[in-house]
Design an enzyme around this catalytic site. Structure first.
Site, PDB file in Angstrom:
ATOM      1  CB  CYS A  25      10.582 -36.548   1.632  1.00 58.36           C
ATOM      2  SG  CYS A  25      11.668 -36.602   3.076  1.00 58.36           S
TER       3      CYS A  25
ATOM      4  CB  CYS B 279      16.703 -34.871   7.239  1.00 56.38           C
ATOM      5  SG  CYS B 279      16.077 -33.376   6.437  1.00 56.38           S
TER       6      CYS B 279
ATOM      7  CB  CYS C 266      11.491 -40.685   2.930  1.00 57.61           C
ATOM      8  SG  CYS C 266      11.327 -42.305   2.163  1.00 57.61           S
TER       9      CYS C 266
ATOM     10  CB  CYS D 265      18.889 -36.303   2.968  1.00 59.55           C
ATOM     11  SG  CYS D 265      18.071 -36.880   1.465  1.00 59.55           S
TER      12      CYS D 265
END
Length: 243
Positions: free
Chosen positions: A115, A203, A226, A200
């Site tokens: 991240c 994830c 994040c 994303c």
């Protein structure tokens, strides 16, 4: 006036005002401000509000290069429909990516580092040219967001303090859905597939009925942010940091 006093004054002034009033003040009265958007499940609300006031506002979209294909298509569609004129796609530095994650597997063993590499660092670099930014965070999302004010002071470790504006801080899920319906705004295609919060692809997972909206983000890990937000000059990551 110092930023702390300024934000306190603004929060008192706008305590009983609407999200649109906060957005209008941010875009017309604050200098050098950008809107940061993930073009996720609820992003279209804030983007629509901004478009009604100033279609030239800089909109920073972080392409982590690990997003769902649906998000990339949705980003283009929403930008065109709302006639946003200054969408800036932000990506990580190529050399940094090659050095730290050349096989795109960092998220498997160190999601915080992934991240930071793909989202936090590129955004903070992009924000250095601004004195403030607008986010879509809301109190109902829980964790560190439960006590959000409309206006905050952010103190990055490697940049000057800046104002962070949260026009939707006091909204709940019903407010968001009502706004989308009333304004006939396009929905992210993954919402209908059980993704109320979208990040994303590796994830982000579907959420079961009754689960928290962010339960599908970093599922099974001690992580719920994040890391693009700061608290006392430090990146905020996970439940511990939020507490």
């Amino acid at each position: 006036m110092p930023l702390d006093g300024r934000t306190q004054t603004l929060n008192r002034r706008f305590r009983n005002h609407s999200a649109t009033s906060v957005m209008e003040h941010a875009l017309t009265k604050l200098d050098h401000i950008a809107l940061v958007s993930s073009f996720g499940a609820e992003s279209v609300v804030l983007l629509h509000m901004a478009a009604l006031i100033d279609r030239k506002v800089p909109v920073l979209f972080i392409d982590t290069e690990m997003l769902f294909a649906e998000t990339l298509v949705y980003q283009q569609d929403v930008a065109e429909r709302l006639r946003l004129e200054n969408v800036q796609v932000i990506r990580a530095d190529r050399a940094r990516l090659f050095e730290a994650d050349n096989e795109n597997l960092l998220h498997l063993h160190d999601p915080d580092a992934c991240c930071a590499l793909r989202k936090t660092e590129p955004l903070q670099t992009a924000l250095r040219g601004y004195e403030g930014w607008i986010t879509g965070r809301k109190r109902y999302q829980g964790g560190q967001r439960a006590a959000l004010d409309f206006f905050e002071v952010e103190r990055p470790a490697d940049a000057l303090p800046r104002i962070k504006v949260n026009p939707l801080a006091h909204w709940d899920t019903a407010d968001v859905q009502d706004y989308i319906i009333e304004n006939r705004l396009p929905r992210h295609p993954l919402v209908s597939k059980g993704y109320p919060s979208i990040g994303c692809a590796p994830c982000t997972h579907p959420v079961a009925p009754g689960e928290d909206a962010r339960a599908g983000r970093w599922k099974g890990q001690d992580k719920d942010e994040c890391g693009i937000h700061f608290l006392d000059g430090k990146l905020v990551r996970g439940t511990t940091a939020a507490e």
